[in-house]
Design an enzyme around this catalytic site. Structure first.
Site, PDB file in Angstrom:
ATOM      1  CD1 TRP A 105      -2.371   1.815   0.692  1.00 27.18           C
ATOM      2  CD2 TRP A 105      -1.736   2.011   2.889  1.00 27.18           C
ATOM      3  NE1 TRP A 105      -3.693   2.710   1.057  1.00 27.18           N
ATOM      4  CE2 TRP A 105      -2.791   2.534   2.453  1.00 27.18           C
ATOM      5  CE3 TRP A 105      -2.089   1.390   3.908  1.00 27.18           C
ATOM      6  CZ2 TRP A 105      -3.359   2.956   3.080  1.00 27.18           C
ATOM      7  CZ3 TRP A 105      -2.444   2.280   5.626  1.00 27.18           C
ATOM      8  CH2 TRP A 105      -2.850   3.745   4.526  1.00 27.18           C
ATOM      9  CE1 TYR A 135      -4.552  -0.837  -1.302  1.00 25.70           C
ATOM     10  CE2 TYR A 135      -2.992  -2.001  -1.740  1.00 25.70           C
ATOM     11  CZ  TYR A 135      -4.164  -1.715  -0.764  1.00 25.70           C
ATOM     12  OH  TYR A 135      -4.676  -2.600   0.080  1.00 25.70           O
TER      13      TYR A 135
HETATM   14  N1  LIG Z   1      -8.141  -4.380   2.244  1.00 26.83           N
HETATM   15  C1  LIG Z   1      -7.773  -2.551   2.142  1.00 26.83           C
HETATM   16  O1  LIG Z   1      -8.639  -2.202   2.839  1.00 26.83           O
HETATM   17  C2  LIG Z   1      -6.750  -2.529   3.646  1.00 26.83           C
HETATM   18  C3  LIG Z   1      -6.359  -1.239   4.054  1.00 26.83           C
HETATM   19  C4  LIG Z   1      -5.012  -0.326   3.880  1.00 26.83           C
HETATM   20  C5  LIG Z   1      -3.637  -1.506   4.216  1.00 26.83           C
HETATM   21  N2  LIG Z   1      -4.074  -2.714   2.963  1.00 26.83           N
HETATM   22  C6  LIG Z   1      -3.004  -4.024   3.729  1.00 26.83           C
HETATM   23  O2  LIG Z   1      -2.595  -3.840   4.970  1.00 26.83           O
HETATM   24  C7  LIG Z   1      -0.554  -3.811   4.315  1.00 26.83           C
HETATM   25  C8  LIG Z   1       0.198  -2.976   5.725  1.00 26.83           C
HETATM   26  O3  LIG Z   1      -0.555  -1.906   6.198  1.00 26.83           O
HETATM   27  P1  LIG Z   1      -0.059  -0.723   6.587  1.00 26.83           P
HETATM   28  O4  LIG Z   1       1.312  -0.372   5.823  1.00 26.83           O
HETATM   29  O5  LIG Z   1      -0.594   0.142   7.528  1.00 26.83           O
HETATM   30  O6  LIG Z   1       0.453  -1.837   8.107  1.00 26.83           O
HETATM   31  P2  LIG Z   1       1.559  -1.527   9.697  1.00 26.83           P
HETATM   32  O7  LIG Z   1       2.573  -2.826   9.674  1.00 26.83           O
HETATM   33  O8  LIG Z   1       0.434  -1.862  10.601  1.00 26.83           O
HETATM   34  O9  LIG Z   1       2.065   0.407   8.790  1.00 26.83           O
HETATM   35  C9  LIG Z   1       3.570   0.230   8.724  1.00 26.83           C
HETATM   36  C10 LIG Z   1       3.886   1.574   9.075  1.00 26.83           C
HETATM   37  O10 LIG Z   1       3.631   1.795  10.789  1.00 26.83           O
HETATM   38  C11 LIG Z   1       5.087   2.233  10.366  1.00 26.83           C
HETATM   39  N3  LIG Z   1       5.910   0.990  11.651  1.00 26.83           N
HETATM   40  C12 LIG Z   1       6.372   0.268  11.771  1.00 26.83           C
HETATM   41  N4  LIG Z   1       7.112  -0.223  12.628  1.00 26.83           N
HETATM   42  C13 LIG Z   1       7.128   0.523  13.430  1.00 26.83           C
HETATM   43  C14 LIG Z   1       7.846   1.380  14.890  1.00 26.83           C
HETATM   44  N5  LIG Z   1       8.960   0.383  15.539  1.00 26.83           N
HETATM   45  N6  LIG Z   1       7.858   2.452  15.109  1.00 26.83           N
HETATM   46  C15 LIG Z   1       7.408   3.202  14.468  1.00 26.83           C
HETATM   47  N7  LIG Z   1       6.913   2.917  13.309  1.00 26.83           N
HETATM   48  C16 LIG Z   1       6.453   2.242  12.813  1.00 26.83           C
HETATM   49  C17 LIG Z   1       6.387   2.136   9.535  1.00 26.83           C
HETATM   50  O11 LIG Z   1       7.022   3.100   9.062  1.00 26.83           O
HETATM   51  P3  LIG Z   1       8.717   1.944   8.331  1.00 26.83           P
HETATM   52  O12 LIG Z   1       8.154   1.983   6.945  1.00 26.83           O
HETATM   53  O13 LIG Z   1       9.400   3.674   8.734  1.00 26.83           O
HETATM   54  O14 LIG Z   1       9.168   0.978   9.572  1.00 26.83           O
HETATM   55  C18 LIG Z   1       5.383   1.286   8.692  1.00 26.83           C
HETATM   56  O15 LIG Z   1       4.511   3.429   8.382  1.00 26.83           O
HETATM   57  C19 LIG Z   1      -1.365  -2.261   3.024  1.00 26.83           C
HETATM   58  O16 LIG Z   1       0.157  -2.807   2.401  1.00 26.83           O
HETATM   59  C20 LIG Z   1      -1.974  -3.203   2.944  1.00 26.83           C
HETATM   60  O17 LIG Z   1      -1.339  -4.255   1.620  1.00 26.83           O
HETATM   61  C21 LIG Z   1      -5.125  -2.780   3.018  1.00 26.83           C
END
Ligand SMILES: NC(=O)c1ccc[n+]([C@@H]2O[C@H](COP(=O)([O-])OP(=O)(O)OC[C@H]3O[C@@H](n4cnc5c(N)ncnc54)[C@H](OP(=O)(O)O)[C@@H]3O)[C@@H](O)[C@H]2O)c1
Length: 289
Positions: free
Chosen positions: A17, A48
């Site tokens: 995403w 995306y």
């Molecule tokens: N079906 C749907 O409607 C839907 C909607 C949204 C997402 N999705 C799917 O879910 C996937 C994951 O979503 P997401 O990226 O929101 O997941 P997430 O893993 O909850 O969040 C990732 C974010 O958290 C940050 N992060 C992770 N560990 C951290 C830490 N220790 N300290 C500070 N920040 C941290 C990351 O920054 P860094 O990159 O700097 O580590 C990144 O910006 C998407 O890629 C997509 O495939 C689906």
């Protein structure tokens, strides 16, 4: 046992995403790190790619596959269709079928491993959505089909018309998004043996926001158990989800190799009951009766 367990897949997935058209090198690096860590399920969607870049994340995966065919050999790639910029949703049969053809072209694939309807289209009759999904499976363009962000009643209606089994439900689920524990979503998935994929399993990063009081409360509980288990707080947040009997597969979205490696440690952590409820209660802000 859920379908993903039956397949023996690694219990954590990686999502695209947060990727835009200029991120090919990073995507290749992160896919390599993810595969090294054991991840074999990758999640994307036609929409995306960042504002104004519909299709860009799928195109990245297609290009990564073209440049380094072995990188994505033997993995499962899930994609989603049905979000139409500006509409915002379109699950008409004609649109879904056209959207899947476009996704396949961008991904450089003949078949989608797991195809989701991204969000429920309130103007699409479930019989029409079912017809589209069945046609895609029958035509060999989708191996398995699922839905994302559906209410349990919407899934029930769709299932009533589908010939193909619904393989998966992708939902928002995290220590900060706990509604599916209570609203029947996870119970339905267990009853019908649907794999559950959890999006934004770290609250999209909100879990680490120092200004968010609820997140701070949850972090305190997670930190205690992370320390005991010898893993990072993020890994403990994933282990919390994975402990539920519906066996949700978190889809992580970090763009950092270090954080990805920390996160996959969740696969070896098993929370006990008391710890699980302690984290849940920290999130709810109240003790359960
Ligand atoms: N079906 C749907 O409607 C839907 C909607 C949204 C997402 N999705 C799917 O879910 C996937 C994951 O979503 P997401 O990226 O929101 O997941 P997430 O893993 O909850 O969040 C990732 C974010 O958290 C940050 N992060 C992770 N560990 C951290 C830490 N220790 N300290 C500070 N920040 C941290 C990351 O920054 P860094 O990159 O700097 O580590 C990144 O910006 C998407 O890629 C997509 O495939 C689906």
């Amino acid at each position: 046992m859920s379908a993903s367990d039956a397949r023996g897949a690694f219990p954590i997935a990686y999502g695209f995403w947060r990727y835009g058209p200029d991120d090919l090198a990073l995507a290749i690096e992160m896919i390599g790190a993810a595969r090294e860590a054991g991840i074999s399920h990758f999640d994307t969607a036609d929409v995306y790619g960042g504002r104004g870049h519909f299709g860009a994340a799928e195109a990245l995966l297609g290009e990564a596959r073209r440049r380094a065919p072995s990188l994505l050999g033997g993995v499962e790639i899930a994609t989603k269709v049905g979000v139409e910029r500006g509409t915002p949703y379109n699950s008409s049969k004609e649109y879904i079928i056209r959207a899947v053809d476009a996704s396949l072209r961008r991904l450089g694939a003949e078949r989608v491993d797991l195809l989701y309807v991204h969000r429920p289209d309130l103007l699409a009759h479930p019989a029409e959505v079912a017809e589209a999904l069945d046609a895609l499976v029958a035509g060999g363009k989708a191996a398995r089909v699922g839905v994302s962000n559906y209410a349990p009643a919407q899934i029930e209606a769709l299932r009533g018309f589908l010939k193909t089994p619904l393989a998966a439900h992708q939902i928002e689920l995290s220590a900060l998004a706990t509604a599916p524990f209570f609203d029947g979503t996870l119970d339905q998935a267990m009853a019908w043996d649907m794999s559950v994929y959890a999006w934004s399993p770290l609250g999209g990063g909100r879990l680490f926001d120092p200004a968010d009081g609820r997140a701070a409360r949850v972090r305190t509980a997670l930190e205690k158990h992370a320390k005991a288990a010898g893993c990072a707080v993020g890994a403990m947040a994933l282990a919390f989800l994975m402990r539920h009997p519906a066996r949700p597969t978190p889809i992580i979205g970090t763009r950092s190799v270090t954080r990805l490696r920390e996160a996959v440690a969740a696969a070896r952590v098993r929370l006990d009951r008391g710890a699980w409820y302690e984290i849940l209660q920290a999130s709810l802000g109240e003790r359960l009766p």
